[in-house]
Design a protein around this motif. Sequence first.
Motif, PDB file in Angstrom:
ATOM      1  N   ASN A 243       0.826  -1.205   0.000  1.00  0.00           N
ATOM      2  CA  ASN A 243       0.000   0.000   0.000  1.00  0.00           C
ATOM      3  C   ASN A 243       0.866   1.263   0.000  1.00  0.00           C
ATOM      4  O   ASN A 243       0.758   2.113  -0.882  1.00  0.00           O
ATOM      5  CB  ASN A 243      -0.892  -0.036   1.249  1.00  0.00           C
TER       6      ASN A 243
ATOM      7  N   SER B 222      -4.902  -6.185   7.798  1.00  0.00           N
ATOM      8  CA  SER B 222      -4.967  -7.254   6.802  1.00  0.00           C
ATOM      9  C   SER B 222      -4.396  -8.583   7.271  1.00  0.00           C
ATOM     10  O   SER B 222      -4.583  -9.605   6.612  1.00  0.00           O
ATOM     11  CB  SER B 222      -4.195  -6.810   5.552  1.00  0.00           C
TER      12      SER B 222
ATOM     13  N   TRP C 296     -14.391  -5.983   4.249  1.00  0.00           N
ATOM     14  CA  TRP C 296     -13.268  -5.067   4.008  1.00  0.00           C
ATOM     15  C   TRP C 296     -13.860  -3.692   3.687  1.00  0.00           C
ATOM     16  O   TRP C 296     -14.844  -3.603   2.944  1.00  0.00           O
ATOM     17  CB  TRP C 296     -12.391  -5.560   2.853  1.00  0.00           C
ATOM     18  N   ALA C 297     -13.304  -2.646   4.249  1.00  0.00           N
ATOM     19  CA  ALA C 297     -13.886  -1.305   4.084  1.00  0.00           C
ATOM     20  C   ALA C 297     -12.949  -0.404   3.286  1.00  0.00           C
ATOM     21  O   ALA C 297     -11.741  -0.652   3.254  1.00  0.00           O
ATOM     22  CB  ALA C 297     -14.118  -0.694   5.467  1.00  0.00           C
TER      23      ALA C 297
ATOM     24  N   GLN D 196     -11.022   2.117   3.896  1.00  0.00           N
ATOM     25  CA  GLN D 196     -10.672   2.675   5.217  1.00  0.00           C
ATOM     26  C   GLN D 196     -10.410   4.186   5.238  1.00  0.00           C
ATOM     27  O   GLN D 196     -10.857   4.876   6.145  1.00  0.00           O
ATOM     28  CB  GLN D 196      -9.471   1.922   5.797  1.00  0.00           C
TER      29      GLN D 196
ATOM     30  N   HIS E 279      -5.659  -2.232  15.263  1.00  0.00           N
ATOM     31  CA  HIS E 279      -4.544  -3.105  15.647  1.00  0.00           C
ATOM     32  C   HIS E 279      -3.220  -2.322  15.639  1.00  0.00           C
ATOM     33  O   HIS E 279      -2.167  -2.901  15.873  1.00  0.00           O
ATOM     34  CB  HIS E 279      -4.456  -4.287  14.681  1.00  0.00           C
TER      35      HIS E 279
ATOM     36  N   ASN F  46       0.174   2.055   8.798  1.00  0.00           N
ATOM     37  CA  ASN F  46      -0.676   2.767   7.833  1.00  0.00           C
ATOM     38  C   ASN F  46      -1.978   3.210   8.492  1.00  0.00           C
ATOM     39  O   ASN F  46      -2.415   4.350   8.318  1.00  0.00           O
ATOM     40  CB  ASN F  46      -1.001   1.890   6.621  1.00  0.00           C
ATOM     41  N   SER F  47      -2.587   2.310   9.247  1.00  0.00           N
ATOM     42  CA  SER F  47      -3.848   2.649   9.920  1.00  0.00           C
ATOM     43  C   SER F  47      -3.627   3.798  10.895  1.00  0.00           C
ATOM     44  O   SER F  47      -4.455   4.708  11.001  1.00  0.00           O
ATOM     45  CB  SER F  47      -4.400   1.437  10.672  1.00  0.00           C
TER      46      SER F  47
ATOM     47  N   GLU G 119      -3.322   6.974   8.931  1.00  0.00           N
ATOM     48  CA  GLU G 119      -4.613   7.362   8.339  1.00  0.00           C
ATOM     49  C   GLU G 119      -5.519   7.953   9.412  1.00  0.00           C
ATOM     50  O   GLU G 119      -6.246   8.926   9.170  1.00  0.00           O
ATOM     51  CB  GLU G 119      -5.260   6.132   7.667  1.00  0.00           C
TER      52      GLU G 119
HETATM   53  N1  UDP Z   1      -7.450  -1.307   5.100  1.00  0.00           N
HETATM   54  C1  UDP Z   1      -8.520  -1.066   4.252  1.00  0.00           C
HETATM   55  N2  UDP Z   1      -9.727  -1.605   4.592  1.00  0.00           N
HETATM   56  C2  UDP Z   1      -9.926  -2.342   5.714  1.00  0.00           C
HETATM   57  C3  UDP Z   1      -8.811  -2.569   6.574  1.00  0.00           C
HETATM   58  C4  UDP Z   1      -7.594  -2.039   6.229  1.00  0.00           C
HETATM   59  O1  UDP Z   1      -8.391  -0.392   3.226  1.00  0.00           O
HETATM   60  O2  UDP Z   1     -11.055  -2.802   5.928  1.00  0.00           O
HETATM   61  C5  UDP Z   1      -6.134  -0.751   4.707  1.00  0.00           C
HETATM   62  C6  UDP Z   1      -5.752   0.385   5.627  1.00  0.00           C
HETATM   63  O3  UDP Z   1      -6.313   1.585   5.126  1.00  0.00           O
HETATM   64  C7  UDP Z   1      -4.247   0.339   5.607  1.00  0.00           C
HETATM   65  C8  UDP Z   1      -3.908  -1.122   5.296  1.00  0.00           C
HETATM   66  O4  UDP Z   1      -5.127  -1.736   4.863  1.00  0.00           O
HETATM   67  O5  UDP Z   1      -3.752   1.173   4.587  1.00  0.00           O
HETATM   68  C9  UDP Z   1      -3.429  -1.885   6.507  1.00  0.00           C
HETATM   69  O6  UDP Z   1      -2.107  -1.522   6.771  1.00  0.00           O
HETATM   70  P1  UDP Z   1      -1.570  -1.430   8.255  1.00  0.00           P
HETATM   71  O7  UDP Z   1      -0.144  -1.019   8.169  1.00  0.00           O
HETATM   72  O8  UDP Z   1      -2.438  -0.569   9.071  1.00  0.00           O
HETATM   73  O9  UDP Z   1      -1.731  -2.876   8.833  1.00  0.00           O
HETATM   74  P2  UDP Z   1      -1.364  -4.366   8.294  1.00  0.00           P
HETATM   75  O10 UDP Z   1      -2.508  -4.787   7.460  1.00  0.00           O
HETATM   76  O11 UDP Z   1      -0.074  -4.256   7.525  1.00  0.00           O
HETATM   77  O12 UDP Z   1      -1.261  -5.160   9.537  1.00  0.00           O
END
Ligand code: UDP
Length: 487
Positions: free
Chosen positions: A26, A308, A366-367, A369, A384, A388-389, A392
Amino acid sequence: MEHRGPQVAHQARVLIFPLAAQGHVNSMLKLAELLALAGLHVTFLNTDHIHDRLLRYTDVRARFAKYPGFLFRTIPDGLEEDHPRAGDRITDVIFSMNEKTKPLLREMLVSGQLGSDESPLVTYIISDGIFGGFTIDVAEELGVPIIHFRTGSASVFWSFLFFPDLIESGELPIRGKEDMDRLIKSVPGMESFLRCRDLPGFCRVSDTSDPLLQLIAQVTQQSRRAQALILNTFDVLEGPVVSRIQSNCCPKIYTIGPLHALLNAKLTNNTNGSEGPSSNSLFDVDQSCITWLNSQPPKSVIYVSFGSITVMTKHDLMEFWHGLVNSKKRFLWVIRPDLVEEEGGAGSVQRELAEATRERGHMVGWAPQEEVLAHPAVGGFLTHSGWNSTLESIVAGVPMICWPYLGDQQINSRFVSEVWKIGLDMKDVCDRKVVEKMVSDLMVEKREEIEKSTAEMARLAKKSVNEGGSSYSNLECLIEDIRLTRR
Ligand code: UDP
């Protein structure tokens, strides 16, 4: 007529190579798009598995077709097709790519598979820092400049640099549950708040020869060999620790985060606001949650998502469900099909819960986000603490409850609660009463206090990615440095 012979210099071409995981792909794809927007030729090297999913769930092919010289290329990750690549097993991806990908990468670079007619040679490599030395070995052998992109926070990178010292000084291993609140003394600048409990799960081992602990300690040191580092952070958030990294490890650092916000700002400028956030999702995005959010009062909803990779037991899922329902707050919950580790996954549980919580809850697999966090109905984020979260949420000004699962998330949640004061840390507990209390603290009792810091941090994050801001300017420097490099 202009003579176009072999002496004409080819265009620069940047290779971007992420670890095969949602968070890494991402943020590195956002960087790829920023470089492409600036007119650079970019090759994005994905694993076959991730690329198939990206094509299945996004419009990347069409989105990137408009950038001249943009190429997607793929490479195997070395795992069986049906490998789960989630939960603890995500470490298999790290081990496999670190062990098996080096000769393939070398071969692709030498054979010209990564270039095009106008830019046949890769002149610059931006490699995921988690690959440690192998991408640097290849780059050095072929004389290509290489930068390490660390997809986590600067603070996490800084603390990982000291893992060998933690082992040497005897601060690791962590000696059982009663040892969890001991302060860690060997990470400069964090002596007063970093506890054993805030270190990644792989530090909770009886023996420091644990392969994952050793791998992370070793690959982090390799970033010293890179010509520069890219960090997805911004100076106001982590300036002091970035300075420490500069003097101790790598003098040249480009802090260009939050990357999603920087890209959104650039796309908005370029398209007069006609283009929304670009999706790099590896899952099927369910837009129904936006319709549901549209009918909820402002700041009334807590958004729940564990990223994810997190997996949990059905027991933990039910504790969250009871806690959320008992809090009497509205909630939007992402339950990925592979979130529950037991046989049968989350599917049947999700249907049952959705039925039982129809009035105040909405669930999706899945949303979108970024869109969800920016929605006026969202007032809190149970997360969690993936990096990235976290970014955001910071940009959207949404306060967090942190329930970290693995890797860097334990440290992120400590910073969110203790250093930046933009959320609450619920690590190591999964109990319905605690969930209920945390939700009600975040959404009601402590709301005003936390909101002051989240609003200010959001303002500063946005400032950093707009013209004149630190991340905006650092990206310009990066682009300039890439353009000036010739092989
Ligand atoms: N994400 C999303 N929809 C969801 C859950 C997560 O688009 O329902 C995206 C979120 O915006 C972020 C990424 O998935 O950009 C997850 O990255 P993160 O570093 O937070 O966690 P990881 O998935 O690597 O544990």
